[in-house]
Every structure is written in structure tokens, then in C-alpha cells.
Scaffold this motif. Structure first.
Motif, PDB file in Angstrom:
ATOM      1  N   THR A  10       0.873  -1.171   0.000  1.00  0.00           N
ATOM      2  CA  THR A  10       0.000   0.000   0.000  1.00  0.00           C
ATOM      3  C   THR A  10       0.906   1.216   0.000  1.00  0.00           C
ATOM      4  O   THR A  10       1.818   1.318   0.812  1.00  0.00           O
ATOM      5  N   PRO A  19      -2.916   7.939  -6.914  1.00  0.00           N
ATOM      6  CA  PRO A  19      -3.548   6.620  -7.089  1.00  0.00           C
ATOM      7  C   PRO A  19      -3.741   6.245  -8.551  1.00  0.00           C
ATOM      8  O   PRO A  19      -3.476   5.105  -8.953  1.00  0.00           O
ATOM      9  N   ASP A  23      -1.995   3.029 -10.323  1.00  0.00           N
ATOM     10  CA  ASP A  23      -2.884   2.032 -10.925  1.00  0.00           C
ATOM     11  C   ASP A  23      -2.504   1.789 -12.377  1.00  0.00           C
ATOM     12  O   ASP A  23      -2.480   0.651 -12.840  1.00  0.00           O
ATOM     13  N   THR A  31      -1.819  -1.100  -3.860  1.00  0.00           N
ATOM     14  CA  THR A  31      -2.952  -0.275  -3.478  1.00  0.00           C
ATOM     15  C   THR A  31      -2.412   1.133  -3.250  1.00  0.00           C
ATOM     16  O   THR A  31      -1.544   1.336  -2.402  1.00  0.00           O
ATOM     17  N   ALA A  32      -2.900   2.084  -4.000  1.00  0.00           N
ATOM     18  CA  ALA A  32      -2.423   3.466  -3.896  1.00  0.00           C
ATOM     19  C   ALA A  32      -3.506   4.329  -3.271  1.00  0.00           C
ATOM     20  O   ALA A  32      -4.659   4.276  -3.672  1.00  0.00           O
ATOM     21  N   LEU A  33      -3.133   5.111  -2.274  1.00  0.00           N
ATOM     22  CA  LEU A  33      -4.065   5.999  -1.583  1.00  0.00           C
ATOM     23  C   LEU A  33      -3.504   7.404  -1.513  1.00  0.00           C
ATOM     24  O   LEU A  33      -2.296   7.586  -1.378  1.00  0.00           O
TER      25      LEU A  33
END
Length: 119
Positions: A10, A19, A23, A31-33
Motif C-alpha cells: 500500500t 492513485p 494504478d 494499493t495506492a491511496l
């Protein structure tokens, strides 16, 4: 590198485009936040990590993304918190100068071109 060996990864970043960019590059392997208070890595989350899990807080200079982060050194970069390994060496972006420069140039280039075009 971690995603390439099937680790669950993450990534947090303050940029709103982050994000989408990750992606596009890595698909579902990461998982990019967008970093926000509700996305920060809490001590409770660290305590629930599998033994030996790890985190690298490359944002330790401005305060970090992990509640449990503390600045360390390149000579002694790792330390444990509740069974999770941390690596929070300061000035880490400076060790990937080309990558850091590319990352900084992308969002600032339009402003520089705009200024240049105004003479």
C-alpha cells in the motif's frame, strides 16, 4: 520491488493524481491511496500486521505517514514496533535522485512553461 515478489503493498502520497498513476503503472499489484489523516498508518494497524511485516516511511522528514515512525539513520535504519519492521531513514528521496527529479518535474513543468512563455 516488494510488489514484484508478491508482497502486499500500500502506497500513500499527498498528490491527488497518485492513485491513478500507480494504478496505470502497477495495476492491482499495489494499493495506492492519497494521504489523508484517515489513511495514515495507525499504531493499531501496525499492531495487526503479520509478524515480520514492514514499512518504509519515505515521508519521515515532514513527519511521516506512520503513527509509529521516528527518524532513523542510514547506518541504523531499521527498528521494530509491535512485531513490524520500520525503515524510516531521513532524506530517502535524495538517494533516488533521478526518480525524485522526474517526480518533481512532472507537476511543476506546466508552471515553468507558463512562466517561460510569458517572457
Amino acid at each position: 520491488m516488494a510488489a514484484d515478489v508478491s508482497a502486499r503493498v500500500t502506497a500513500l502520497n499527498r498528490g491527488m493524481e497518485f492513485p491513478r498513476e500507480l494504478d496505470a503503472r502497477y495495476g492491482k499489484r499495489i494499493t495506492a491511496l492519497t494521504a489523508a489523516r484517515h489513511n495514515m498508518v495507525s499504531r493499531g494497524l501496525v499492531a495487526r500486521m503479520n509478524p515480520g511485516a514492514g514499512g518504509v516511511d519515505v515521508a519521515i522528514d515532514p513527519g511521516g505517514y506512520f503513527e509509529t515512525s521516528r527518524p532513523s539513520t542510514h547506518a541504523d535504519p531499521g527498528y521494530g514496533v509491535d512485531g513490524a519492521v520500520h525503515g524510516d531513514a531521513r532524506h530517502m528521496p535524495g538517494h533516488g535522485a533521478c526518480t525524485t527529479t522526474s517526480a518533481l518535474n512532472k507537476p511543476t513543468e506546466p508552471f515553468a512553461l507558463n512562466l517561460a512563455n510569458k517572457g
